[in-house]
Scaffold this motif. Structure first.
Motif, PDB file in Angstrom:
ATOM      1  N   GLN A 129      95.386  65.573 -36.244  1.00  0.00           N
ATOM      2  CA  GLN A 129      95.995  64.370 -35.798  1.00  0.00           C
ATOM      3  C   GLN A 129      96.157  62.475 -35.569  1.00  0.00           C
ATOM      4  O   GLN A 129      95.311  62.332 -36.106  1.00  0.00           O
ATOM      5  CB  GLN A 129      97.783  64.983 -35.262  1.00  0.00           C
ATOM      6  CG  GLN A 129      98.256  65.973 -36.121  1.00  0.00           C
ATOM      7  CD  GLN A 129      99.891  66.039 -35.220  1.00  0.00           C
ATOM      8  OE1 GLN A 129      99.866  65.916 -33.759  1.00  0.00           O
ATOM      9  NE2 GLN A 129     100.677  66.352 -35.444  1.00  0.00           N
ATOM     10  N   VAL A 130      95.000  63.504 -34.654  1.00  0.00           N
ATOM     11  CA  VAL A 130      94.450  62.499 -33.515  1.00  0.00           C
ATOM     12  C   VAL A 130      93.375  61.667 -34.460  1.00  0.00           C
ATOM     13  O   VAL A 130      92.484  60.204 -34.374  1.00  0.00           O
ATOM     14  CB  VAL A 130      93.649  62.301 -32.456  1.00  0.00           C
ATOM     15  CG1 VAL A 130      92.559  61.327 -32.008  1.00  0.00           C
ATOM     16  CG2 VAL A 130      94.598  62.295 -31.499  1.00  0.00           C
ATOM     17  N   THR A 131      92.462  62.430 -35.406  1.00  0.00           N
ATOM     18  CA  THR A 131      91.201  62.025 -36.448  1.00  0.00           C
ATOM     19  C   THR A 131      92.100  60.977 -37.376  1.00  0.00           C
ATOM     20  O   THR A 131      91.859  60.415 -37.407  1.00  0.00           O
ATOM     21  CB  THR A 131      90.707  63.203 -36.466  1.00  0.00           C
ATOM     22  OG1 THR A 131      90.120  63.942 -35.291  1.00  0.00           O
ATOM     23  CG2 THR A 131      89.259  62.802 -37.455  1.00  0.00           C
ATOM     24  N   ARG A 132      93.535  61.897 -37.453  1.00  0.00           N
ATOM     25  CA  ARG A 132      93.597  61.141 -39.008  1.00  0.00           C
ATOM     26  C   ARG A 132      94.408  59.658 -38.887  1.00  0.00           C
ATOM     27  O   ARG A 132      94.166  58.625 -39.221  1.00  0.00           O
ATOM     28  CB  ARG A 132      95.001  61.961 -39.278  1.00  0.00           C
ATOM     29  CG  ARG A 132      94.746  63.283 -39.954  1.00  0.00           C
ATOM     30  CD  ARG A 132      95.646  63.938 -41.281  1.00  0.00           C
ATOM     31  NE  ARG A 132      95.344  64.966 -41.680  1.00  0.00           N
ATOM     32  CZ  ARG A 132      96.477  66.128 -42.185  1.00  0.00           C
ATOM     33  NH1 ARG A 132      97.255  65.747 -41.547  1.00  0.00           N
ATOM     34  NH2 ARG A 132      96.325  66.941 -42.855  1.00  0.00           N
ATOM     35  N   ALA A 133      94.582  59.257 -37.619  1.00  0.00           N
ATOM     36  CA  ALA A 133      95.387  58.268 -36.916  1.00  0.00           C
ATOM     37  C   ALA A 133      94.043  56.938 -36.668  1.00  0.00           C
ATOM     38  O   ALA A 133      94.440  56.032 -37.055  1.00  0.00           O
ATOM     39  CB  ALA A 133      95.776  58.247 -35.154  1.00  0.00           C
ATOM     40  N   ILE A 134      93.155  57.543 -36.088  1.00  0.00           N
ATOM     41  CA  ILE A 134      92.127  56.863 -35.656  1.00  0.00           C
ATOM     42  C   ILE A 134      91.664  56.338 -37.036  1.00  0.00           C
ATOM     43  O   ILE A 134      91.085  54.919 -37.561  1.00  0.00           O
ATOM     44  CB  ILE A 134      91.349  58.152 -35.573  1.00  0.00           C
ATOM     45  CG1 ILE A 134      90.969  57.726 -33.870  1.00  0.00           C
ATOM     46  CG2 ILE A 134      89.379  56.957 -34.920  1.00  0.00           C
ATOM     47  CD1 ILE A 134      90.122  58.502 -32.661  1.00  0.00           C
TER      48      ILE A 134
END
Length: 305
Positions: A232-237
């Motif tokens: 989820q964090v990687t996609r947000a970045i």
């Protein structure tokens, strides 16, 4: 052999020396044999050692019987029998039995000491008992076609605090115990200490296995949770980069984002250790959540606009 047969074999190997206990054991075997009436006693079993055990304890009480074997399609059946008139008369006399009402009730006067009760129950189990393999479940049973005998047996077990239950199954009276601790104590009481210890060992192994499974499941759940959070964090970045928002982030947020992109599979604790600047796990978590929030807000604005 089955676990039940192992229990019976262990009981038959125990020597009984006290005359009163030998009488109690013989009486227990008679009460819970296939037949017990004014014509004598007949005990049938697939376990040869059980038939010879009953013959031995009767012999030590001065009552003579015989053991024969009969082939059956599923194996040998052994039969102990007392049917010679004089031996039958002697047996009924020793067991305080009225020839007209043989084995209708258990005579408590024949159980003269605690060891007598143990010997009586042990012989009864050899003749009519069964024990489920403790790897599957905990269940020990005594079976009898005679209602009053089953009720009296339940009473004897209750007197020694084994907490039995009684039911009727297909016309057969069943006195049973399902609590593992009670079964362990009863087996030890009847002289099957090795069987009782085996149940304890199975319980320890089962508890260790369950604990291991719980820990494994917990670790797996944590790993899944970590992996989901990382994705989820990687996609947000990536979303922030694609929409040209990345360069406008503050330096701490950019550093946290670059750290996550460089190490996408590490947990927060491991990722914090990789940071060139000292940062706590909670501090890093706060920055990554802020990145997710910024990406979410940007997406909402674009959707609404």
């Amino acid at each position: 052999m089955s676990f039940s047969q192992d229990v019976k074999t262990e009981i038959t190997q125990k020597k009984i020396t006290r005359p009163c206990c030998l009488l109690a054991a013989s009486y227990g075997a008679a009460c819970f044999s296939r037949y017990f009436d004014s014509r004598g006693v007949v005990f049938q079993t697939e376990l040869g050692t059980a038939a010879h055990y009953v013959k031995r304890i009767f012999h030590l009480c001065g009552i003579e019987g015989s053991v024969t074997s009969k082939p059956r399609p599923n194996g040998m059946v052994y039969e102990f029998k007392v049917d010679e008139p004089e031996q039958v008369r002697l047996m009924l006399e020793k067991f305080h039995c009225d020839p007209e009402q043989v084995s209708l009730r258990i005579d408590p006067t024949l159980l003269r000491c605690p060891q007598c009760s143990a010997a009586f129950l042990a012989a009864a189990f050899v003749c009519c008992g069964t024990m489920t393999d403790p790897k599957k479940e905990y269940n020990l049973e005594f079976l009898s076609n005679r209602h009053n005998l089953a009720r009296d047996l339940e009473g004897i077990l209750a007197e020694h605090e084994f907490r039995p239950h009684r039911t009727l199954r297909k016309g057969v009276n069943v006195v049973y115990i399902k609590a593992s601790e009670q079964i362990e104590e009863l087996l030890a009481f009847m002289g099957a200490g090795n069987a009782a210890m085996e149940i304890m060992n199975h319980k320890v192994i089962k508890e260790l296995r369950n604990k291991t499974n719980r820990l494994t499941n917990c670790e797996t759940a944590n790993m899944d949770k970590t992996a989901t959070a990382n994705v989820q964090v990687t996609r947000a970045i990536e979303y922030l980069k694609q929409n040209h928002m990345f360069d406008g982030l503050s330096q701490p947020l950019r550093e946290a984002a670059e750290l996550r992109l460089a190490w996408p599979d590490l947990s927060l604790s491991q990722l914090a250790e990789k940071s060139p600047q000292p940062i706590s796990k909670s501090g890093l978590s706060h920055r990554l959540k802020k990145l997710e929030r910024l990406a979410s807000e940007l997406q909402q604005r674009r959707t609404n606009g």
